[in-house]
Design a protein around this motif. Sequence first.
Motif, mmCIF file in Angstrom:
data_model
loop_
_atom_site.group_PDB
_atom_site.id
_atom_site.type_symbol
_atom_site.label_atom_id
_atom_site.label_comp_id
_atom_site.label_asym_id
_atom_site.label_seq_id
_atom_site.Cartn_x
_atom_site.Cartn_y
_atom_site.Cartn_z
ATOM 1 N N SER A 432 -1.670 -80.938 -59.479
ATOM 2 C CA SER A 432 -2.473 -81.852 -60.299
ATOM 3 C C SER A 432 -3.589 -81.114 -61.029
ATOM 4 N N GLY A 433 -4.039 -79.992 -60.457
ATOM 5 C CA GLY A 433 -5.082 -79.206 -61.104
ATOM 6 C C GLY A 433 -4.592 -78.414 -62.303
ATOM 7 N N CYS A 434 -3.273 -78.425 -62.546
ATOM 8 C CA CYS A 434 -2.717 -77.670 -63.675
ATOM 9 C C CYS A 434 -2.778 -78.457 -64.981
ATOM 10 N N SER A 435 -3.089 -79.748 -64.925
ATOM 11 C CA SER A 435 -3.061 -80.570 -66.130
ATOM 12 C C SER A 435 -4.213 -80.184 -67.052
ATOM 13 N N GLY A 436 -4.037 -80.461 -68.324
ATOM 14 C CA GLY A 436 -5.095 -80.184 -69.285
ATOM 15 C C GLY A 436 -4.955 -78.850 -69.987
#
Length: 520
Positions: A432-436
């Motif tokens: 989830s921290g890979c988004s953006g």
Amino acid sequence: MASTLRVLPGIARTRPVLWGCPASWSTSSMTLAEQAWQLFECAVSAVMPGPMIRRVLTVDPETGQMKVRDRNFQLHHNVYLAGFGKAVLGMAAVAEELLNDHLVQGVISVPKGIQAAMESAGLKEMLLMPHSHIQVFEGAKNNLPDRDSLQAAVAIQDMAEGLTADDLLLVLISGGGSALLPAPIPPVTLEEKHLLTKMLAVRGATIQELNTIRKALSHLKGGGLARAAYPAQVVSLILSDVVGDPLDVIASGPTVASDHNVQDCLQILTRYDLRGTLPRSVKTVLSRADSDPRGPPCCGHVLNTIIGSNSVALAEAQRRAEGLGYQSLVLSTVVQGEVGRLSRFYGLLAQTAIVRLSSQAVTTKKEEDELQKLAEELQLTDLKLGDVMKVLEQAKGPICLLAGGEPVVRVHGSGKGGRNQELALRVGMEMSGCSGSNWEALFLSGGTDGQDGPTEAAGAWVTPGLTSEAASEGLDVASFLANSDSNTFFQRLQGGIHLLSTGLTGTNVMDIHLILLRPF
């Protein structure tokens, strides 16, 4: 070739999915999910049973000589065939075709419903010929030993025990063989043996530990089939579903002498706090095992040959990924360990990769140290983390990271799932921290046999947007994981489009994991 994979809803509605890797694939408009699906398909196609048998076994119709790699065997209408495993139906079909009238009799034990599945898919090459000399038993629904597979084991044992020094027993073995060849030593019952195995599995026992117990309680495992067939020659062709391809572990080694003893079994049972709850029958068999009057299995009359493995599947997926324009790297072929820790490794690796790829920033020593520590904890002995980082630093385009093996999952609730679906779900949370970023990312985990646990899915794929997608549909990922209910989660999320719904594939070389990273 006729289709055996069911198309993923919402991903590939416009084209059939075929076994094989057509060179004419168009990549210009393919989604990341489509590319991941096709790489999984290529991996499975590389280990289909028919071609693997033909690569190692030939029969000269004029001389009657059978050649297995560099060994020759003279045939004179004296061949008997025994088989058990998820890939054995296709293996047996090709073996019977090659042996022709040299085959006197055969008995195989295969998964429930596989003949109908292959017939429905139009895969005639995976089916026995009409009026075959081979008797087929279907059993072990959901990969669990049952009365049908027990009946098959009895028939195989009876056939083997009737052989003479003039006969040759061709044994076909693949993943799932343990459940398809149950022959508990009395007074242990099938139900008692199954319950003990299940209790070990839910506590996280490895396949090696499970098979050590199975062998100690079985007539045919741990070299028992080879002993039953003596003095006939025995040739075993084995499709490996175990990390490292150890002959004594695959299907619990029915044609390989076991080097485990009662003390090994007791240590395993103690480790998982089961020693005090053993049925009296199990205690009875273990107490007399080391003084078994049958003596140790005699396997000098046996040729064991590995014909395919997870490494073969990964190599083909890597080749195809490079054809799709990816810089590709096989991380490891010995993935084991607990799904929770493995998901942290894959999630952190994906995050680290995106940081490097999107900004050319150098990851912190803390991140690399954690990755190295996780790799050591998971015993990824063939992983060279420095090589991975070098590939990321020098990347000029999309990246494909591949791995294979068989991790374990600890069951905590009453839900429905399998190790591949739970691994994918946990990796989705970690990613989830890979988004953006300006890079797409996808993780896929699938079982090459097409059956992940007691479900109809082979596995699942996820992206960094998984948790937000779930939240928008009122799904709490943590709650599903707490109940070991990954299959229900994926069924409810976006109509199930994240599930790999292949049906039974007719082969089995453990699991395929892949991470795809592609710039927008």
